[in-house]
Scaffold this motif. Structure first.
Motif, PDB file in Angstrom:
ATOM      1  N   LEU A   6      85.593  25.464  35.378  1.00 22.04           N
ATOM      2  CA  LEU A   6      86.313  25.933  35.256  1.00 22.04           C
ATOM      3  C   LEU A   6      86.827  27.087  34.012  1.00 22.04           C
ATOM      4  CD1 LEU A   6      89.057  26.738  37.476  1.00 22.04           C
ATOM      5  CD2 LEU A   6      89.802  24.435  35.864  1.00 22.04           C
ATOM      6  N   ASP A   7      86.971  26.762  32.599  1.00 20.02           N
ATOM      7  CA  ASP A   7      86.891  26.368  31.544  1.00 20.02           C
ATOM      8  C   ASP A   7      86.200  28.088  31.324  1.00 20.02           C
ATOM      9  OD1 ASP A   7      87.488  27.185  28.616  1.00 20.02           O
ATOM     10  OD2 ASP A   7      87.715  24.683  28.655  1.00 20.02           O
ATOM     11  N   GLU A   8      84.682  27.980  31.475  1.00 19.01           N
ATOM     12  CA  GLU A   8      84.370  28.807  31.174  1.00 19.01           C
ATOM     13  C   GLU A   8      84.254  30.292  31.410  1.00 19.01           C
ATOM     14  OE1 GLU A   8      80.011  27.046  29.458  1.00 19.01           O
ATOM     15  OE2 GLU A   8      80.267  26.929  31.936  1.00 19.01           O
ATOM     16  N   THR A   9      84.550  30.379  33.346  1.00 19.05           N
ATOM     17  CA  THR A   9      84.878  30.905  33.770  1.00 19.05           C
ATOM     18  C   THR A   9      86.420  32.375  33.477  1.00 19.05           C
ATOM     19  OG1 THR A   9      84.346  29.669  36.009  1.00 19.05           O
ATOM     20  CG2 THR A   9      85.982  32.133  36.717  1.00 19.05           C
ATOM     21  N   ILE A  10      87.389  31.512  32.865  1.00 16.39           N
ATOM     22  CA  ILE A  10      88.810  31.107  33.458  1.00 16.39           C
ATOM     23  C   ILE A  10      88.405  32.737  31.516  1.00 16.39           C
ATOM     24  CG2 ILE A  10      91.133  31.572  31.891  1.00 16.39           C
ATOM     25  CD1 ILE A  10      90.245  28.496  33.355  1.00 16.39           C
ATOM     26  N   ARG A  11      87.684  31.736  30.573  1.00 12.41           N
ATOM     27  CA  ARG A  11      87.281  32.615  29.520  1.00 12.41           C
ATOM     28  C   ARG A  11      86.590  33.831  29.219  1.00 12.41           C
ATOM     29  NH1 ARG A  11      81.293  29.823  26.961  1.00 12.41           N
ATOM     30  NH2 ARG A  11      81.221  31.021  28.381  1.00 12.41           N
ATOM     31  N   ASP A  12      85.945  34.012  30.739  1.00 14.39           N
ATOM     32  CA  ASP A  12      84.802  34.990  30.506  1.00 14.39           C
ATOM     33  C   ASP A  12      85.966  36.118  31.431  1.00 14.39           C
ATOM     34  OD1 ASP A  12      83.043  33.648  29.055  1.00 14.39           O
ATOM     35  OD2 ASP A  12      81.704  33.620  30.942  1.00 14.39           O
ATOM     36  N   ASN A  13      87.125  36.186  31.549  1.00 18.00           N
ATOM     37  CA  ASN A  13      87.748  37.302  31.962  1.00 18.00           C
ATOM     38  C   ASN A  13      88.534  37.883  30.863  1.00 18.00           C
ATOM     39  OD1 ASN A  13      89.905  36.408  31.654  1.00 18.00           O
ATOM     40  ND2 ASN A  13      91.023  35.629  32.896  1.00 18.00           N
ATOM     41  N   GLU A  14      89.071  38.897  31.007  1.00 18.38           N
ATOM     42  CA  GLU A  14      90.083  39.171  29.982  1.00 18.38           C
ATOM     43  C   GLU A  14      90.961  38.958  29.444  1.00 18.38           C
ATOM     44  OE1 GLU A  14      92.176  43.631  31.437  1.00 18.38           O
ATOM     45  OE2 GLU A  14      92.471  42.065  33.562  1.00 18.38           O
ATOM     46  N   TYR A  15      92.060  38.271  29.880  1.00 15.76           N
ATOM     47  CA  TYR A  15      92.706  37.357  29.259  1.00 15.76           C
ATOM     48  C   TYR A  15      91.718  36.667  28.313  1.00 15.76           C
ATOM     49  CZ  TYR A  15      95.344  40.158  31.853  1.00 15.76           C
ATOM     50  OH  TYR A  15      96.298  41.043  32.360  1.00 15.76           O
ATOM     51  N   GLY A  16      90.932  36.279  28.229  1.00 15.83           N
ATOM     52  CA  GLY A  16      89.498  34.581  27.523  1.00 15.83           C
ATOM     53  C   GLY A  16      90.037  34.366  26.442  1.00 15.83           C
ATOM     54  N   GLU A  17      89.581  35.749  25.421  1.00 19.09           N
ATOM     55  CA  GLU A  17      90.286  35.721  24.312  1.00 19.09           C
ATOM     56  C   GLU A  17      91.288  35.120  23.545  1.00 19.09           C
ATOM     57  OE1 GLU A  17      89.360  39.263  21.704  1.00 19.09           O
ATOM     58  OE2 GLU A  17      90.536  37.993  20.056  1.00 19.09           O
ATOM     59  N   LYS A  18      92.302  35.305  24.326  1.00 21.86           N
ATOM     60  CA  LYS A  18      93.713  35.470  24.693  1.00 21.86           C
ATOM     61  C   LYS A  18      94.153  34.066  24.340  1.00 21.86           C
ATOM     62  CE  LYS A  18      96.803  39.406  23.741  1.00 21.86           C
ATOM     63  NZ  LYS A  18      95.582  40.675  23.701  1.00 21.86           N
ATOM     64  N   LEU A  19      93.284  33.098  25.002  1.00 19.77           N
ATOM     65  CA  LEU A  19      93.794  32.071  25.748  1.00 19.77           C
ATOM     66  C   LEU A  19      93.054  31.152  25.148  1.00 19.77           C
ATOM     67  CD1 LEU A  19      94.302  32.863  29.569  1.00 19.77           C
ATOM     68  CD2 LEU A  19      96.185  32.052  28.422  1.00 19.77           C
ATOM     69  N   SER A  20      91.799  31.511  24.908  1.00 19.84           N
ATOM     70  CA  SER A  20      91.159  30.302  23.997  1.00 19.84           C
ATOM     71  C   SER A  20      91.822  29.388  23.020  1.00 19.84           C
ATOM     72  CB  SER A  20      89.892  30.929  23.325  1.00 19.84           C
ATOM     73  OG  SER A  20      89.081  31.568  24.077  1.00 19.84           O
ATOM     74  N   SER A  21      91.344  28.194  22.804  1.00 18.98           N
ATOM     75  CA  SER A  21      91.704  27.906  21.709  1.00 18.98           C
ATOM     76  C   SER A  21      90.907  27.150  20.733  1.00 18.98           C
ATOM     77  CB  SER A  21      91.978  26.085  22.337  1.00 18.98           C
ATOM     78  OG  SER A  21      90.782  25.061  22.358  1.00 18.98           O
ATOM     79  N   VAL A  22      89.254  27.929  20.748  1.00 15.07           N
ATOM     80  CA  VAL A  22      88.831  27.736  18.677  1.00 15.07           C
ATOM     81  C   VAL A  22      88.384  29.463  19.348  1.00 15.07           C
ATOM     82  CG1 VAL A  22      86.780  26.528  18.418  1.00 15.07           C
ATOM     83  CG2 VAL A  22      88.379  25.946  20.169  1.00 15.07           C
ATOM     84  N   SER A  23      88.070  29.846  17.875  1.00 16.17           N
ATOM     85  CA  SER A  23      87.565  31.050  17.814  1.00 16.17           C
ATOM     86  C   SER A  23      86.308  30.470  17.077  1.00 16.17           C
ATOM     87  CB  SER A  23      88.401  32.204  17.369  1.00 16.17           C
ATOM     88  OG  SER A  23      88.795  32.252  17.295  1.00 16.17           O
ATOM     89  N   TYR A  24      85.178  30.931  16.872  1.00 21.72           N
ATOM     90  CA  TYR A  24      83.930  30.929  15.156  1.00 21.72           C
ATOM     91  C   TYR A  24      84.023  32.198  15.031  1.00 21.72           C
ATOM     92  CZ  TYR A  24      83.034  26.857  18.771  1.00 21.72           C
ATOM     93  OH  TYR A  24      83.353  25.881  18.954  1.00 21.72           O
ATOM     94  N   TRP A  25      83.918  32.426  13.521  1.00 19.43           N
ATOM     95  CA  TRP A  25      84.168  33.672  12.937  1.00 19.43           C
ATOM     96  C   TRP A  25      82.916  33.809  12.099  1.00 19.43           C
ATOM     97  CZ3 TRP A  25      87.628  36.673  14.491  1.00 19.43           C
ATOM     98  CH2 TRP A  25      88.785  35.787  15.357  1.00 19.43           C
ATOM     99  N   ASN A  26      81.994  34.918  12.255  1.00 17.05           N
ATOM    100  CA  ASN A  26      80.554  34.979  11.437  1.00 17.05           C
ATOM    101  C   ASN A  26      80.561  36.682  10.885  1.00 17.05           C
ATOM    102  OD1 ASN A  26      78.492  35.045  10.565  1.00 17.05           O
ATOM    103  ND2 ASN A  26      77.497  36.178  12.674  1.00 17.05           N
ATOM    104  N   ALA A  27      81.436  35.943   9.012  1.00 16.17           N
ATOM    105  CA  ALA A  27      81.235  37.200   8.381  1.00 16.17           C
ATOM    106  C   ALA A  27      80.186  37.321   7.210  1.00 16.17           C
ATOM    107  CB  ALA A  27      82.861  36.634   7.606  1.00 16.17           C
ATOM    108  N   GLU A  28      79.952  38.593   7.107  1.00 15.15           N
ATOM    109  CA  GLU A  28      78.809  39.142   5.951  1.00 15.15           C
ATOM    110  C   GLU A  28      79.864  39.074   4.217  1.00 15.15           C
ATOM    111  OE1 GLU A  28      76.191  41.116   8.980  1.00 15.15           O
ATOM    112  OE2 GLU A  28      77.755  42.378   7.445  1.00 15.15           O
ATOM    113  N   VAL A  29      79.131  38.638   3.130  1.00 15.36           N
ATOM    114  CA  VAL A  29      79.866  39.344   2.109  1.00 15.36           C
ATOM    115  C   VAL A  29      79.787  40.349   1.994  1.00 15.36           C
ATOM    116  CG1 VAL A  29      79.094  38.789  -0.902  1.00 15.36           C
ATOM    117  CG2 VAL A  29      79.326  36.938   1.203  1.00 15.36           C
ATOM    118  N   LEU A  30      80.810  41.385   0.994  1.00 21.06           N
ATOM    119  CA  LEU A  30      80.582  42.720   1.141  1.00 21.06           C
ATOM    120  C   LEU A  30      80.172  42.856  -0.363  1.00 21.06           C
ATOM    121  CD1 LEU A  30      83.927  43.562   2.156  1.00 21.06           C
ATOM    122  CD2 LEU A  30      82.065  44.622   2.849  1.00 21.06           C
TER     123      LEU A  30
END
Lengths: 61, 235
Positions: free
Chosen positions: B211-235
């Motif tokens: 259920l969680d994955e279904t909501i996550r994949d809709n257009e508001y998913g990012e806004k409602l997510s409780s966790v974010s994974y950030w992948n960054a490059e050294v400039l």
């Protein structure tokens, strides 16, 4: 820790070199000993194979 | 008991994995490992530093895939568990555990191929300082997760033994820019908070996760997510 870790470890306070003193080892694993800052003179203990490089203000012992 | 003491107690360390990553918690463990592997790509022969490695969940996984890993944590008790885990997995030779302060790392500039921290920034009082230090010792990549403000996380946050800082996208963008990092990739997950998964048995957790994955994949998913994974490059 293994002795090869000395290639990358540095003093957390000023990033200067550390000197290794070993009390106990098991093959190439150093179990007890200390790391000493060549510039700061700070002593960082190695306990149960894990070097403790917490700066002095964060150590409780 | 205060957060740092709680985290460094022997009995807490011994039960840490079984309490957090059994039952529905297994789904969290699985998702987090997938996030790390997908961000770091093939790790064979890479030098990786893990900040706040705890009991070595990721440290051991990366070593099993051929990386040379340094795990750094404030707690000797947690890393004692990690050393055991590494030995039983037969990867003790590829891992070094070090006790240290994430704001003053005992490593030279630009040493590691990748530097990562999972479940760390929500405990960080001075995130800008920590991220700058991760950037300093990384040649290429910095990867971390945050718990999000404006999510279900807010609801149970006050129950946790250690305080928990929540971040908005703007907070993260500011932190990255301040540290000289550029966002390369991101993903967002868990509309339902971790605490809920940990309390329920596997079967129900699986259904809830769908259920969680279904909501996550809709257009508001990012806004409602409780966790974010950030992948960054050294400039």
């Amino acid at each position: 820790m293994k002795e090869s870790l000395m290639d990358i470890l540095c003093d957390p306070l000023d990033k200067s070199d550390l000197e290794l003193e070993v009390d106990e080892r098991d093959d190439d694993e150093i179990l007890e000993g200390r790391l000493i800052g060549t510039e700061t003179g700070e002593v960082y203990p190695i306990e149960d194979g894990i070097p403790n490089l917490l700066p002095p203000d964060m150590r409780d012992d | 008991m205060k957060g740092q003491e709680w985290y460094q107690a022997d009995d807490v360390a011994r039960e840490y994995d079984s309490k957090r990553f059994s039952k529905g918690g297994r789904l969290i463990d699985h998702r987090e490992k997938q996030a790390v592997l997908s961000a770091l790509g093939p790790v064979e022969g890479k030098n990786v530093l893990e900040i706040a490695c705890g009991t070595g969940r990721f440290t051991v996984m990366l070593a099993e895939r051929g990386a040379d890993v340094v795990g750094l944590d404030i707690s000797a008790a947690m890393m004692a568990q990690g050393r055991q885990k590494a030995r039983s997995a037969g990867v003790g030779d590829r891992i070094e555990f070090i006790r240290g302060d994430a704001a003053r790392l005992p490593f030279p500039d630009d040493h590691f191929d990748a530097v990562m921290a999972m479940r760390f920034f929500h405990l960080a009082d001075t995130p800008a300082k920590f991220l700058a230090e991760m950037r300093r010792v990384s040649k290429k990549q910095v990867f971390f997760d945050t718990f999000n403000s404006f999510s279900t996380r807010v609801v149970y946050n006050w129950l946790l033994p250690m305080g928990s800082h929540l971040y908005s996208r703007a907070d993260v963008e500011r932190l990255l820019a301040g540290a000289g990092l550029q966002l390369a990739d991101e993903s967002h997950d868990f509309i339902l908070p971790y605490g809920l998964y940990r309390k329920i048995p596997n079967g129900i957790a699986g259904e809830l996760r769908e259920l969680d994955e279904t909501i996550r994949d809709n257009e508001y998913g990012e806004k409602l997510s409780s966790v974010s994974y950030w992948n960054a490059e050294v400039l």
